[in-house]
Design a protein around this motif. Structure first.
Motif, PDB file in Angstrom:
ATOM      1  N   ALA A 145       0.645  -1.199  -0.004  1.00  0.00           N
ATOM      2  CA  ALA A 145      -0.081   0.040   0.026  1.00  0.00           C
ATOM      3  C   ALA A 145       0.882   1.306  -0.087  1.00  0.00           C
ATOM      4  O   ALA A 145       1.911   1.338   0.616  1.00  0.00           O
ATOM      5  CB  ALA A 145      -1.058  -0.015   1.022  1.00  0.00           C
ATOM      6  N   ARG A 146       0.449   2.330  -0.864  1.00  0.00           N
ATOM      7  CA  ARG A 146       1.013   3.583  -0.951  1.00  0.00           C
ATOM      8  C   ARG A 146       0.247   4.445  -0.140  1.00  0.00           C
ATOM      9  O   ARG A 146      -1.167   4.499  -0.467  1.00  0.00           O
ATOM     10  CB  ARG A 146       1.283   3.910  -2.287  1.00  0.00           C
ATOM     11  N   ILE A 147       0.571   5.336   0.702  1.00  0.00           N
ATOM     12  CA  ILE A 147      -0.178   6.342   1.379  1.00  0.00           C
ATOM     13  C   ILE A 147      -0.248   7.723   0.464  1.00  0.00           C
ATOM     14  O   ILE A 147       0.876   8.136   0.167  1.00  0.00           O
ATOM     15  CB  ILE A 147       0.483   6.762   2.904  1.00  0.00           C
ATOM     16  N   THR A 148      -1.421   8.039   0.206  1.00  0.00           N
ATOM     17  CA  THR A 148      -1.424   9.388  -0.619  1.00  0.00           C
ATOM     18  C   THR A 148      -2.327  10.248   0.328  1.00  0.00           C
ATOM     19  O   THR A 148      -3.217   9.786   1.177  1.00  0.00           O
ATOM     20  CB  THR A 148      -2.191   8.878  -1.949  1.00  0.00           C
ATOM     21  N   ASP A 149      -2.237  11.594  -0.228  1.00  0.00           N
ATOM     22  CA  ASP A 149      -3.241  12.597   0.307  1.00  0.00           C
ATOM     23  C   ASP A 149      -4.343  12.689  -0.780  1.00  0.00           C
ATOM     24  O   ASP A 149      -4.604  11.934  -1.435  1.00  0.00           O
ATOM     25  CB  ASP A 149      -2.246  13.905   0.137  1.00  0.00           C
ATOM     26  N   THR A 150      -5.145  13.675  -0.469  1.00  0.00           N
ATOM     27  CA  THR A 150      -6.449  13.871  -1.174  1.00  0.00           C
ATOM     28  C   THR A 150      -6.555  15.508  -1.545  1.00  0.00           C
ATOM     29  O   THR A 150      -5.456  16.201  -1.252  1.00  0.00           O
ATOM     30  CB  THR A 150      -7.550  13.579  -0.240  1.00  0.00           C
ATOM     31  N   ARG A 151      -7.386  15.760  -1.997  1.00  0.00           N
ATOM     32  CA  ARG A 151      -7.830  17.410  -2.479  1.00  0.00           C
ATOM     33  C   ARG A 151      -8.301  18.072  -1.072  1.00  0.00           C
ATOM     34  O   ARG A 151      -8.729  19.336  -1.131  1.00  0.00           O
ATOM     35  CB  ARG A 151      -8.925  17.404  -3.509  1.00  0.00           C
ATOM     36  N   LYS A 152      -8.629  17.458  -0.035  1.00  0.00           N
ATOM     37  CA  LYS A 152      -8.809  17.993   1.285  1.00  0.00           C
ATOM     38  C   LYS A 152      -7.801  18.892   1.834  1.00  0.00           C
ATOM     39  O   LYS A 152      -7.280  18.576   2.836  1.00  0.00           O
ATOM     40  CB  LYS A 152      -9.333  17.209   2.162  1.00  0.00           C
ATOM     41  N   ALA A 249     -12.172  -8.800   0.048  1.00  0.00           N
ATOM     42  CA  ALA A 249     -12.890  -9.710  -1.023  1.00  0.00           C
ATOM     43  C   ALA A 249     -12.714  -8.659  -2.202  1.00  0.00           C
ATOM     44  O   ALA A 249     -12.677  -9.247  -3.542  1.00  0.00           O
ATOM     45  CB  ALA A 249     -14.228  -9.550  -0.577  1.00  0.00           C
ATOM     46  N   GLY A 250     -12.953  -7.345  -2.195  1.00  0.00           N
ATOM     47  CA  GLY A 250     -12.755  -6.619  -3.422  1.00  0.00           C
ATOM     48  C   GLY A 250     -11.402  -6.594  -4.204  1.00  0.00           C
ATOM     49  O   GLY A 250     -11.369  -6.924  -5.279  1.00  0.00           O
ATOM     50  N   ILE A 274      -6.092  -1.927   6.944  1.00  0.00           N
ATOM     51  CA  ILE A 274      -6.452  -1.729   5.310  1.00  0.00           C
ATOM     52  C   ILE A 274      -5.290  -2.162   4.724  1.00  0.00           C
ATOM     53  O   ILE A 274      -5.633  -2.981   3.546  1.00  0.00           O
ATOM     54  CB  ILE A 274      -7.035  -0.325   5.537  1.00  0.00           C
ATOM     55  N   ALA A 275      -4.171  -1.899   5.128  1.00  0.00           N
ATOM     56  CA  ALA A 275      -2.924  -2.078   4.238  1.00  0.00           C
ATOM     57  C   ALA A 275      -2.942  -3.470   3.964  1.00  0.00           C
ATOM     58  O   ALA A 275      -2.454  -3.889   3.028  1.00  0.00           O
ATOM     59  CB  ALA A 275      -1.588  -1.520   4.740  1.00  0.00           C
ATOM     60  N   ALA A 276      -3.146  -4.390   5.078  1.00  0.00           N
ATOM     61  CA  ALA A 276      -3.030  -5.749   4.949  1.00  0.00           C
ATOM     62  C   ALA A 276      -3.950  -6.488   4.077  1.00  0.00           C
ATOM     63  O   ALA A 276      -3.763  -7.577   3.665  1.00  0.00           O
ATOM     64  CB  ALA A 276      -2.977  -6.256   6.572  1.00  0.00           C
ATOM     65  N   THR A 277      -4.949  -5.938   3.677  1.00  0.00           N
ATOM     66  CA  THR A 277      -6.020  -6.251   2.738  1.00  0.00           C
ATOM     67  C   THR A 277      -5.464  -6.487   1.126  1.00  0.00           C
ATOM     68  O   THR A 277      -6.102  -7.241   0.495  1.00  0.00           O
ATOM     69  CB  THR A 277      -7.196  -5.588   2.603  1.00  0.00           C
ATOM     70  N   VAL A 279      -4.550  -3.653  -0.698  1.00  0.00           N
ATOM     71  CA  VAL A 279      -4.749  -2.513  -1.659  1.00  0.00           C
ATOM     72  C   VAL A 279      -3.553  -1.863  -2.174  1.00  0.00           C
ATOM     73  O   VAL A 279      -2.480  -2.081  -1.539  1.00  0.00           O
ATOM     74  CB  VAL A 279      -5.855  -1.634  -0.869  1.00  0.00           C
ATOM     75  N   ASP A 280      -3.657  -1.244  -3.338  1.00  0.00           N
ATOM     76  CA  ASP A 280      -2.493  -0.605  -3.735  1.00  0.00           C
ATOM     77  C   ASP A 280      -2.140   0.583  -3.426  1.00  0.00           C
ATOM     78  O   ASP A 280      -1.083   1.257  -3.114  1.00  0.00           O
ATOM     79  CB  ASP A 280      -2.506  -0.473  -5.455  1.00  0.00           C
ATOM     80  N   VAL A 281      -3.292   1.485  -2.755  1.00  0.00           N
ATOM     81  CA  VAL A 281      -3.108   2.906  -2.485  1.00  0.00           C
ATOM     82  C   VAL A 281      -4.207   3.055  -1.462  1.00  0.00           C
ATOM     83  O   VAL A 281      -5.490   2.331  -1.479  1.00  0.00           O
ATOM     84  CB  VAL A 281      -3.774   3.988  -3.653  1.00  0.00           C
ATOM     85  N   ILE A 282      -3.834   3.997  -0.512  1.00  0.00           N
ATOM     86  CA  ILE A 282      -4.892   4.360   0.599  1.00  0.00           C
ATOM     87  C   ILE A 282      -4.637   5.804   0.752  1.00  0.00           C
ATOM     88  O   ILE A 282      -3.696   6.247   0.982  1.00  0.00           O
ATOM     89  CB  ILE A 282      -4.264   3.887   1.976  1.00  0.00           C
ATOM     90  N   SER A 283      -5.768   6.584   0.461  1.00  0.00           N
ATOM     91  CA  SER A 283      -6.021   7.731   0.457  1.00  0.00           C
ATOM     92  C   SER A 283      -6.394   8.100   1.646  1.00  0.00           C
ATOM     93  O   SER A 283      -7.442   7.820   2.221  1.00  0.00           O
ATOM     94  CB  SER A 283      -6.732   8.144  -0.608  1.00  0.00           C
ATOM     95  N   VAL A 284      -5.738   9.310   2.337  1.00  0.00           N
ATOM     96  CA  VAL A 284      -6.081   9.681   3.540  1.00  0.00           C
ATOM     97  C   VAL A 284      -6.021  11.180   3.799  1.00  0.00           C
ATOM     98  O   VAL A 284      -5.307  11.898   3.787  1.00  0.00           O
ATOM     99  CB  VAL A 284      -5.013   9.291   4.687  1.00  0.00           C
ATOM    100  N   GLY A 285      -7.466  11.681   3.773  1.00  0.00           N
ATOM    101  CA  GLY A 285      -7.670  13.093   3.691  1.00  0.00           C
ATOM    102  C   GLY A 285      -7.102  13.544   5.179  1.00  0.00           C
ATOM    103  O   GLY A 285      -6.721  14.865   5.130  1.00  0.00           O
TER     104      GLY A 285
END
Length: 305
Positions: A145-152, A249-250, A274-277, A279-285
């Protein structure tokens, strides 16, 4: 070249040495800040401080953290008065302990005092974002998983806040609405007119209008939306507010056919799970919209004159 493309080229990923910001946009932010904070100068310093007085001050860390905004702090000082000397003792992206001297400032006392608040406000906020980001990144080490920002982000400060995320070891999501297609729930509701059976068809029609380099991402909030979205050949599918069981599952359902992004309900307590599932990206506002300023102070050591 647009402002955000300059940033994407200038700011290298991760907390590597040499992180940089383009001078022009930073100067514009600082000019606006001083127009707000000292439109007619600093009448307190003009009244109380002799014109010939000089000051030496140290930027001190009162808590541990990750530094971001060192060069912005320097530029804020020197925009007020080029006669101010700023020695940066710690680089952007570096970790520090409480009590660390981060920078040393010397110059005309009136100028140092005028610049103090703007310079501190920005380096405190940027370092808070970098520190928070580093915490999230550390909690996801060993996963894909890569931690990313958002537009917030704070209006007018996005360029600085995105830079701070990079200083903390995170990555940046799209810079603005002009950079990539991200169809969210409200877009889909309007587009389908309440007929979800047409989702794949409408997304395919939309994709056909895009240039081949434009990234296409679609948000879903239910498992049954995943296959219709994947059938449209999207680049990224965002699983919004899914439980960790649903995320796993997704990820299995997508099976590498698109990049998977997790969004919603992400905090310091949930991010590792969440990362352990997978996913490639986790966006964190929360990287940018709920941080409190890091406790840094500018302490005058010596005044002469």
């Amino acid at each position: 070249m647009t402002e955000h493309s300059v940033i994407d080229q200038a700011v290298r990923p991760g907390r590597a040495p040499g992180l940089t910001l383009p001078a022009g946009p930073v100067r514009e932010i600082l000019e606006r800040a001083y127009a707000e904070d000292a439109p007619a100068g600093d009448i307190t310093s003009q009244l109380l401080i002799p014109a010939a007085a000089r000051a030496t001050a140290v930027l001190n860390a009162r808590v541990p953290g990750v530094l971001s905004g060192a060069t912005v702090f320097r530029d804020a000082m020197q925009l007020v008065d080029p006669g101010i000397s700023v020695e940066l003792l710690v680089a952007d992206g570096a970790t520090f302990d409480a009590g660390t001297h981060l920078a040393r400032v010397s110059g005309p006392a009136r100028s140092v005092l005028l610049a103090e608040r703007v310079a501190l406000n920005l380096v405190q906020r940027m370092s808070a974002i970098a520190t928070r980001t580093a915490e999230f990144v550390q909690l996801t080490r060993g996963t894909r998983a890569r931690i990313t920002d958002t537009r917030k982000t704070t209006p007018g400060l996005r360029i600085l806040e995105r830079f701070a995320v990079r200083c903390g070891g995170g990555a940046n999501h799209r810079y603005s609405l002009s950079d990539a297609v991200l169809a969210k729930d409200n877009h889909l509701a309007v587009m389908t007119g309440g007929d979800p059976a047409r989702l794949t068809e409408l997304l395919l029609e939309a994709r056909a209008q895009l240039g081949h380099t434009t990234h296409f991402e679609v948000e879903v909030d239910r498992m049954d939306q995943i296959e219709p979205v994947l059938a449209a050949g999207v680049d990224t599918i965002m699983l919004d507010n899914f439980s960790t069981e649903e995320l796993a599952a997704g990820v299995a359902l997508v099976a590498g056919r698109a990049r998977v992004e997790a969004s919603g309900n992400v905090n310091i307590h949930t991010v590792a799970e969440i990362a352990a599932t997978g996913v490639d990206v986790i966006s964190v506002g929360a990287l940018t919209h709920t941080v409190a300023a890091l406790d840094l102070g500018l302490d005058v050591e010596l005044t002469v004159g």
